[in-house]
Design a protein around this motif. Structure first.
Motif, PDB file in Angstrom:
ATOM      1  N   SER A 102      23.982 -30.179   5.828  1.00  0.00           N
ATOM      2  CA  SER A 102      23.890 -29.814   7.018  1.00  0.00           C
ATOM      3  C   SER A 102      24.076 -28.232   7.113  1.00  0.00           C
ATOM      4  O   SER A 102      23.349 -27.722   8.052  1.00  0.00           O
ATOM      5  N   ASN A 103      24.150 -27.663   5.786  1.00  0.00           N
ATOM      6  CA  ASN A 103      24.434 -26.504   5.945  1.00  0.00           C
ATOM      7  C   ASN A 103      23.183 -25.734   5.540  1.00  0.00           C
ATOM      8  O   ASN A 103      22.952 -24.483   5.457  1.00  0.00           O
ATOM      9  N   LEU A 104      21.994 -26.390   5.174  1.00  0.00           N
ATOM     10  CA  LEU A 104      20.909 -25.897   4.504  1.00  0.00           C
ATOM     11  C   LEU A 104      20.086 -24.948   5.418  1.00  0.00           C
ATOM     12  O   LEU A 104      19.745 -24.058   4.968  1.00  0.00           O
ATOM     13  N   ASP A 105      20.033 -25.156   6.494  1.00  0.00           N
ATOM     14  CA  ASP A 105      19.257 -24.232   7.496  1.00  0.00           C
ATOM     15  C   ASP A 105      20.157 -23.359   8.285  1.00  0.00           C
ATOM     16  O   ASP A 105      19.581 -22.560   9.100  1.00  0.00           O
ATOM     17  N   ILE A 106      21.312 -23.019   7.785  1.00  0.00           N
ATOM     18  CA  ILE A 106      22.052 -22.058   8.348  1.00  0.00           C
ATOM     19  C   ILE A 106      21.746 -20.702   7.681  1.00  0.00           C
ATOM     20  O   ILE A 106      21.595 -20.631   6.695  1.00  0.00           O
ATOM     21  N   ALA A 107      21.216 -19.463   8.457  1.00  0.00           N
ATOM     22  CA  ALA A 107      21.048 -18.341   8.199  1.00  0.00           C
ATOM     23  C   ALA A 107      22.275 -17.417   8.084  1.00  0.00           C
ATOM     24  O   ALA A 107      22.579 -16.878   8.847  1.00  0.00           O
ATOM     25  N   TYR A 108      22.712 -17.540   7.103  1.00  0.00           N
ATOM     26  CA  TYR A 108      24.141 -16.705   6.711  1.00  0.00           C
ATOM     27  C   TYR A 108      23.684 -15.235   6.507  1.00  0.00           C
ATOM     28  O   TYR A 108      22.606 -14.965   6.232  1.00  0.00           O
ATOM     29  N   SER A 109      24.598 -14.374   6.705  1.00  0.00           N
ATOM     30  CA  SER A 109      24.349 -12.914   6.666  1.00  0.00           C
ATOM     31  C   SER A 109      24.270 -12.633   5.139  1.00  0.00           C
ATOM     32  O   SER A 109      23.643 -11.476   4.645  1.00  0.00           O
ATOM     33  N   ASN A 110      24.895 -13.430   4.328  1.00  0.00           N
ATOM     34  CA  ASN A 110      24.823 -13.262   2.790  1.00  0.00           C
ATOM     35  C   ASN A 110      24.519 -14.742   2.452  1.00  0.00           C
ATOM     36  O   ASN A 110      25.238 -15.641   1.905  1.00  0.00           O
ATOM     37  N   GLN A 111      23.052 -15.011   2.022  1.00  0.00           N
ATOM     38  CA  GLN A 111      22.676 -16.305   1.613  1.00  0.00           C
ATOM     39  C   GLN A 111      23.053 -16.740   0.221  1.00  0.00           C
ATOM     40  O   GLN A 111      23.608 -17.882   0.080  1.00  0.00           O
TER      41      GLN A 111
END
Length: 206
Positions: A102-111
């Motif tokens: 479920s985290n795949l599409d999260i746009a983190y500030s540091n991918q």
């Protein structure tokens, strides 16, 4: 005089904002070289593209699923990089040990640091010491990523090779070189072992 000053300021602004493009397969540049703060590590030849997809490994009652996708021009400190990011699901005896899909599409500030799987290193030598591959084609490109165990917060190298076996697209995987954790043997408990699959195995593309 004012016009000359204005032109100089514009030129300085353009030079400051210009971005050096570096091929991800170019090993002559170091990401730690302070000379290149504002660079873009770009997948100029689309070497990361073949690794995208959903793959599943099944052995007995164990199932390991990963989903990988390519991300373009992601911020990484003071520069940008193309990269593969991914997440995984791990089941043993029908019991889900961990699931980060479920985290795949999260746009983190540091991918690179936040996703379960991430990286963009290219391995080109067929007998590269990190994962020898005498059966690889001379010009074949493999990838080296990092996989993080969400349960223990430990990580390991993840090597990828795309190939075809019996007409089926597969991803040959090697997960190895887990990180070393220091601890006080007199006052602390030993760190938990890396809980995801280790070793070499073949995953079927879905």
């Amino acid at each position: 005089m004012k016009n000359i000053y204005l032109v100089l300021m514009i030129l300085i602004s353009i030079i400051t904002k210009s971005q050096t493009v570096i091929d991800i397969n170019d090993t002559t540049y170091s990401t730690f070289n302070n000379t290149y703060h504002n660079y873009y590590k770009k997948d100029l030849n689309n070497l990361l593209d073949p690794f995208q997809g959903t793959y599943i490994y099944t052995s007995g009652n164990t199932t390991f699923k990963i989903v990988l996708k390519k991300m373009i021009k992601q911020p990484e400190g003071l520069h940008h990089e193309d990269m593969i990011i991914g997440e995984y699901q791990y089941l043993v005896n029908g019991v889900e040990k961990v699931n980060t899909l479920s985290n795949l599409d999260i746009a983190y500030s540091n991918q690179l640091l936040r996703h379960g799987i991430a990286g963009n290193s290219i391995i080109s030598n067929i007998n590269n010491r990190v994962w020898k591959c005498p059966q690889c084609n001379p010009n074949e490109k493999r990838a080296r990523l990092t996989i993080t165990d969400e349960l223990t917060n430990r990580y390991a190298d993840m090597f990828l090779r795309r190939t075809v076996i019996n007409g089926q697209q597969v991803l040959q995987i090697k997960i190895a070189n887990t990180d070393t954790v220091s601890y006080d043997v007199e006052h602390e408990s030993p760190p938990a072992n890396f809980s995801l699959p280790l070793g070499e195995f073949t995953m079927i593309k879905q």
